[in-house]
Design a protein around this motif. Structure first.
Motif, PDB file in Angstrom:
ATOM      1  N   ARG A  26      37.434  35.836  42.056  1.00 10.07           N
ATOM      2  CA  ARG A  26      36.488  35.256  41.079  1.00 10.07           C
ATOM      3  C   ARG A  26      35.318  36.202  40.809  1.00 10.07           C
ATOM      4  NH1 ARG A  26      37.074  30.169  38.716  1.00 10.07           N
ATOM      5  NH2 ARG A  26      35.185  31.045  37.903  1.00 10.07           N
ATOM      6  N   LEU A  27      34.816  36.843  41.869  1.00  8.63           N
ATOM      7  CA  LEU A  27      33.723  37.797  41.703  1.00  8.63           C
ATOM      8  C   LEU A  27      34.163  38.972  40.831  1.00  8.63           C
ATOM      9  CD1 LEU A  27      30.897  38.884  42.343  1.00  8.63           C
ATOM     10  CD2 LEU A  27      31.880  39.890  44.429  1.00  8.63           C
ATOM     11  N   TYR A  28      35.348  39.523  41.105  1.00 13.26           N
ATOM     12  CA  TYR A  28      35.854  40.631  40.299  1.00 13.26           C
ATOM     13  C   TYR A  28      36.040  40.211  38.839  1.00 13.26           C
ATOM     14  CZ  TYR A  28      36.737  43.058  44.728  1.00 13.26           C
ATOM     15  OH  TYR A  28      36.607  43.661  45.945  1.00 13.26           O
ATOM     16  N   GLN A  29      36.464  38.966  38.615  1.00 13.39           N
ATOM     17  CA  GLN A  29      36.586  38.474  37.242  1.00 13.39           C
ATOM     18  C   GLN A  29      35.215  38.428  36.570  1.00 13.39           C
ATOM     19  OE1 GLN A  29      38.810  34.811  38.163  1.00 13.39           O
ATOM     20  NE2 GLN A  29      40.346  35.520  36.683  1.00 13.39           N
ATOM     21  N   PHE A  33      36.758  42.396  35.356  1.00 17.27           N
ATOM     22  CA  PHE A  33      38.125  42.837  35.616  1.00 17.27           C
ATOM     23  C   PHE A  33      39.110  41.761  35.193  1.00 17.27           C
ATOM     24  CE2 PHE A  33      35.806  45.344  38.840  1.00 17.27           C
ATOM     25  CZ  PHE A  33      36.335  46.601  38.603  1.00 17.27           C
ATOM     26  N   GLN A  34      40.251  42.200  34.685  1.00 14.15           N
ATOM     27  CA  GLN A  34      41.352  41.295  34.367  1.00 14.15           C
ATOM     28  C   GLN A  34      42.170  41.069  35.637  1.00 14.15           C
ATOM     29  OE1 GLN A  34      41.759  39.949  31.228  1.00 14.15           O
ATOM     30  NE2 GLN A  34      39.821  40.967  30.816  1.00 14.15           N
ATOM     31  N   LEU A  35      42.886  39.958  35.723  1.00 13.46           N
ATOM     32  CA  LEU A  35      43.686  39.669  36.912  1.00 13.46           C
ATOM     33  C   LEU A  35      44.680  40.793  37.222  1.00 13.46           C
ATOM     34  CD1 LEU A  35      44.394  35.835  36.628  1.00 13.46           C
ATOM     35  CD2 LEU A  35      42.976  37.013  38.323  1.00 13.46           C
ATOM     36  N   LYS A  36      45.253  41.371  36.185  1.00 15.33           N
ATOM     37  CA  LYS A  36      46.206  42.470  36.390  1.00 15.33           C
ATOM     38  C   LYS A  36      45.521  43.641  37.100  1.00 15.33           C
ATOM     39  CE  LYS A  36      49.255  45.561  33.849  1.00 15.33           C
ATOM     40  NZ  LYS A  36      49.735  46.002  32.545  1.00 15.33           N
ATOM     41  N   ILE A  42      43.044  45.099  44.794  1.00  9.82           N
ATOM     42  CA  ILE A  42      42.448  44.196  45.781  1.00  9.82           C
ATOM     43  C   ILE A  42      42.904  44.473  47.216  1.00  9.82           C
ATOM     44  CG2 ILE A  42      44.125  42.327  45.537  1.00  9.82           C
ATOM     45  CD1 ILE A  42      41.605  40.428  45.748  1.00  9.82           C
ATOM     46  N   ASP A  43      44.111  44.939  47.410  1.00 12.13           N
ATOM     47  CA  ASP A  43      44.610  45.180  48.762  1.00 12.13           C
ATOM     48  C   ASP A  43      44.510  46.645  49.178  1.00 12.13           C
ATOM     49  OD1 ASP A  43      45.276  42.495  49.303  1.00 12.13           O
ATOM     50  OD2 ASP A  43      47.103  42.691  48.104  1.00 12.13           O
ATOM     51  N   LYS A  44      43.850  47.441  48.370  1.00 17.40           N
ATOM     52  CA  LYS A  44      43.691  48.860  48.707  1.00 17.40           C
ATOM     53  C   LYS A  44      42.575  49.018  49.733  1.00 17.40           C
ATOM     54  CE  LYS A  44      45.885  50.597  44.752  1.00 17.40           C
ATOM     55  NZ  LYS A  44      46.463  51.776  44.326  1.00 17.40           N
ATOM     56  N   PRO A  45      42.498  50.192  50.354  1.00 15.76           N
ATOM     57  CA  PRO A  45      41.415  50.441  51.317  1.00 15.76           C
ATOM     58  C   PRO A  45      40.041  50.326  50.645  1.00 15.76           C
ATOM     59  CG  PRO A  45      43.119  52.131  51.481  1.00 15.76           C
ATOM     60  CD  PRO A  45      43.447  51.293  50.286  1.00 15.76           C
ATOM     61  N   GLU A  46      39.047  50.025  51.460  1.00 16.25           N
ATOM     62  CA  GLU A  46      37.694  49.798  50.951  1.00 16.25           C
ATOM     63  C   GLU A  46      37.177  50.981  50.133  1.00 16.25           C
ATOM     64  OE1 GLU A  46      33.211  48.895  52.652  1.00 16.25           O
ATOM     65  OE2 GLU A  46      34.931  48.428  53.917  1.00 16.25           O
ATOM     66  N   ALA A  47      37.480  52.191  50.551  1.00 15.46           N
ATOM     67  CA  ALA A  47      37.014  53.385  49.833  1.00 15.46           C
ATOM     68  C   ALA A  47      37.554  53.407  48.402  1.00 15.46           C
ATOM     69  CB  ALA A  47      37.414  54.650  50.579  1.00 15.46           C
ATOM     70  N   GLU A  48      38.803  53.020  48.235  1.00 15.66           N
ATOM     71  CA  GLU A  48      39.399  52.998  46.894  1.00 15.66           C
ATOM     72  C   GLU A  48      38.796  51.885  46.045  1.00 15.66           C
ATOM     73  OE1 GLU A  48      43.680  53.479  46.556  1.00 15.66           O
ATOM     74  OE2 GLU A  48      43.702  54.372  48.559  1.00 15.66           O
ATOM     75  N   ILE A  49      38.532  50.748  46.655  1.00 12.77           N
ATOM     76  CA  ILE A  49      37.893  49.643  45.929  1.00 12.77           C
ATOM     77  C   ILE A  49      36.504  50.081  45.462  1.00 12.77           C
ATOM     78  CG2 ILE A  49      36.942  47.304  46.138  1.00 12.77           C
ATOM     79  CD1 ILE A  49      39.300  46.661  48.000  1.00 12.77           C
TER      80      ILE A  49
END
Length: 98
Positions: A26-29, A33-36, A42-49
């Motif tokens: 919800r925060l990313y929305q 950001f789009q759901l896609k 979302i499941d990537k390492p913190e550095a990538e996020i």
């Protein structure tokens, strides 16, 4: 996202980690950001996020500047500010890339 069960009234139940994931989504929305897109990082390492968020931050800063420019032109139109060359300002706002 899967429910962990249902209560006696038929409402879906979620465990704490799922609720946290939903909250993050919800925060990313809210960030635009789009759901896609969210699904992709979302499941990537913190550095990538953080890198994705830095890109979004730069985009949002450009968007804020652009909206402020538009608001300035609108204000001048409302105030009928004939001291400035509104046509040039309007063209500049239209041409700006975000």
């Amino acid at each position: 996202i899967k429910a962990s069960g249902k209560n006696k009234y038929g409402y879906l139940l979620y465990d704490k980690s799922t609720v946290e994931r939903i909250t993050s989504i919800r925060l990313y929305q809210k960030m635009g950001f789009q759901l896609k897109e969210i699904k992709e990082f979302i499941d990537k390492p913190e550095a990538e996020i953080k890198e994705v968020l830095k890109e979004k931050q730069a985009y949002l800063q450009r968007m804020i500047k652009h909206l402020n420019d538009i608001q300035s032109v609108v204000e001048k139109i409302i105030n009928n500010d004939s001291k400035t060359n509104l046509n040039e300002e309007i063209l500049q706002v239209i041409k700006e890339e975000i």
